[in-house]
Design an enzyme around this catalytic site. Structure first.
Site, PDB file in Angstrom:
ATOM      1  N   MET A 294     -18.463   1.905 130.844  1.00 10.51           N
ATOM      2  CA  MET A 294     -19.849   1.211 130.307  1.00 10.51           C
ATOM      3  C   MET A 294     -20.528   0.497 131.416  1.00 10.51           C
ATOM      4  SD  MET A 294     -19.496   0.351 126.623  1.00 10.51           S
ATOM      5  CE  MET A 294     -18.524  -1.341 126.846  1.00 10.51           C
TER       6      MET A 294
ATOM      7  N   LEU B  85     -18.961  -1.883 137.186  1.00 10.97           N
ATOM      8  CA  LEU B  85     -17.531  -1.322 137.560  1.00 10.97           C
ATOM      9  C   LEU B  85     -16.677  -2.395 138.491  1.00 10.97           C
ATOM     10  CD1 LEU B  85     -18.669   2.196 138.680  1.00 10.97           C
ATOM     11  CD2 LEU B  85     -17.739   1.357 136.412  1.00 10.97           C
ATOM     12  N   HIS B  86     -15.365  -2.451 138.277  1.00 17.99           N
ATOM     13  CA  HIS B  86     -14.535  -3.174 139.092  1.00 17.99           C
ATOM     14  C   HIS B  86     -13.558  -2.405 139.688  1.00 17.99           C
ATOM     15  CE1 HIS B  86     -12.150  -3.327 135.338  1.00 17.99           C
ATOM     16  NE2 HIS B  86     -13.191  -3.711 134.585  1.00 17.99           N
TER      17      HIS B  86
ATOM     18  N   HIS C  50     -12.003   0.228 137.214  1.00 17.70           N
ATOM     19  CA  HIS C  50     -12.462   1.635 136.815  1.00 17.70           C
ATOM     20  C   HIS C  50     -12.328   2.364 138.283  1.00 17.70           C
ATOM     21  CE1 HIS C  50     -15.240  -0.996 134.573  1.00 17.70           C
ATOM     22  NE2 HIS C  50     -15.113  -0.016 133.781  1.00 17.70           N
TER      23      HIS C  50
ATOM     24  N   GLN D 238      -4.795   1.476 130.757  1.00 16.69           N
ATOM     25  CA  GLN D 238      -4.051   0.845 129.972  1.00 16.69           C
ATOM     26  C   GLN D 238      -4.301  -0.403 129.377  1.00 16.69           C
ATOM     27  OE1 GLN D 238      -0.935   2.677 128.754  1.00 16.69           O
ATOM     28  NE2 GLN D 238      -0.640   0.688 127.480  1.00 16.69           N
TER      29      GLN D 238
ATOM     30  N   GLN E 158      -7.402   1.526 122.502  1.00 18.94           N
ATOM     31  CA  GLN E 158      -8.512   2.602 122.294  1.00 18.94           C
ATOM     32  C   GLN E 158      -7.819   3.933 123.215  1.00 18.94           C
ATOM     33  OE1 GLN E 158     -12.590   2.042 124.519  1.00 18.94           O
ATOM     34  NE2 GLN E 158     -11.552   2.592 126.183  1.00 18.94           N
TER      35      GLN E 158
ATOM     36  N   SER F 292     -11.721  -7.162 134.170  1.00 17.04           N
ATOM     37  CA  SER F 292     -12.769  -6.695 132.919  1.00 17.04           C
ATOM     38  C   SER F 292     -14.109  -7.181 133.303  1.00 17.04           C
ATOM     39  CB  SER F 292     -12.351  -7.556 131.642  1.00 17.04           C
ATOM     40  OG  SER F 292     -13.210  -7.307 131.009  1.00 17.04           O
TER      41      SER F 292
ATOM     42  N   ARG G 193     -16.152  -8.223 131.353  1.00 13.52           N
ATOM     43  CA  ARG G 193     -16.269  -9.496 130.618  1.00 13.52           C
ATOM     44  C   ARG G 193     -15.904 -10.667 131.178  1.00 13.52           C
ATOM     45  NH1 ARG G 193     -15.521  -6.103 125.821  1.00 13.52           N
ATOM     46  NH2 ARG G 193     -17.437  -6.122 124.750  1.00 13.52           N
TER      47      ARG G 193
END
Ligand code: PAF
Length: 278
Positions: free
Chosen positions: A27, A30-31, A34, A145, A150, A182, A184
């Protein structure tokens, strides 16, 4: 690196590729987590395709769809550095045109843990992931993980619906203080950021007790709860010690267990997990 925005263009690019294709759905924003997925995919497949799509259907009405962080230019620069072959960046209109009325639902495991406070979330995820798999036609798809439920739900969908690809799990990438990476995390204030590693501390505490012989799942949950409750910024949503496949809560940890939690740090909801015995 090709960047395509329509399904037709994505399918055309896919048609030109010979050899194995690895797919990293994201989504965006990116970090390192990803990028670890992309790097893993590169070691196993000839061409890596990534997608960037903030999927509206997996956010509830009270959730952070509008404020979910976005930075497509930076994302593209990062993916280019990692030698990604194709990036698929569709609009919501492209993915869900007027009259769109289908969905993919995995029952059972989607009702537990993340599924309880987020009704409809996993149906949004499985529907968009099934669409992406159909459009991109990858040989392998890579998931972190960190989103353990998910991952379990997508594995179940792929197995139940006989989808022709392999799902690869990639370990969680952490900040030096243990906080799982994350998108977030950027919502955290400096004080909240200092408090956020309490999730990882709680998971490590559970692991330590389990390694010292504690098999009682209720006691493991209680130890984690007590530790998190000492952190003033933290508010627990759930603390779970569950069967890794069915996600049903365990009484005893005899073989494997997925220890997972969701905690609000201020206004930001964070999740994390660790696997015992696996
Ligand atoms: O994990 C995510 O970023 C999303 O849930 C996914 C798999 C890209 C589907 O929108």
């Amino acid at each position: 690196m090709k960047v395509v925005e329509t399904i037709a263009a994505m399918k055309a690019e896919r048609g030109k590729l010979a050899g194995s294709v690895g797919f990293v759905p994201t989504m965006g924003y990116l970090h390192e987590g990803h990028l670890a997925l992309v790097r893993h995919a590169r070691t196993e497949t000839l061409t890596v395709i990534a997608s960037i799509f903030v999927n509206p259907t997996q956010f509830g009405p009270q959730e952070d769809f509008a404020t979910y962080p976005r930075d497509p230019e930076r994302d593209l620069a990062l993916l280019e550095k990692e030698n990604v072959g194709v990036v698929f960046m569709p609009s919501a209109q492209e993915m869900y045109p007027q009259g769109f009325s289908s969905s993919v639902a995995v029952e059972g495991i989607t009702e537990r843990l993340e599924g309880k406070p987020r009704p409809g979330h996993f149906m949004g995820v499985t529907t968009v992931v099934a669409k992406l798999f159909n459009i991109v036609q990858p040989d392998r798809a890579y998931f972190g993980q960190k989103d353990a439920q998910q991952l379990a739900v997508i594995r179940k969908m792929v197995s139940d619906l006989n989808m022709n690809l392999e799902i690869v799990a990639v370990p969680t990438v952490r900040e030096p203080d243990g906080l799982a990476m994350s998108s977030r995390n950027t919502h955290l204030s400096p004080e909240e950021r200092k408090a956020a590693p309490v999730l990882w501390k709680a998971l490590c505490l559970a692991r330590g007790h389990w390694e010292n012989g504690e098999k009682d799942a209720a006691r493991l949950r209680q130890e984690m709860t007590t530790l998190i409750e000492r952190e003033p910024f933290a508010q627990i949503e759930y603390v779970s010690v569950a069967d890794p496949e069915t996600l049903e809560e365990l009484e005893k940890v005899d073989s494997q267990a997925l220890v997972s939690l969701a905690v609000r740090i201020g206004g930001t909801r964070l999740i994390d997990n660790t696997m015992l015995g696996g």
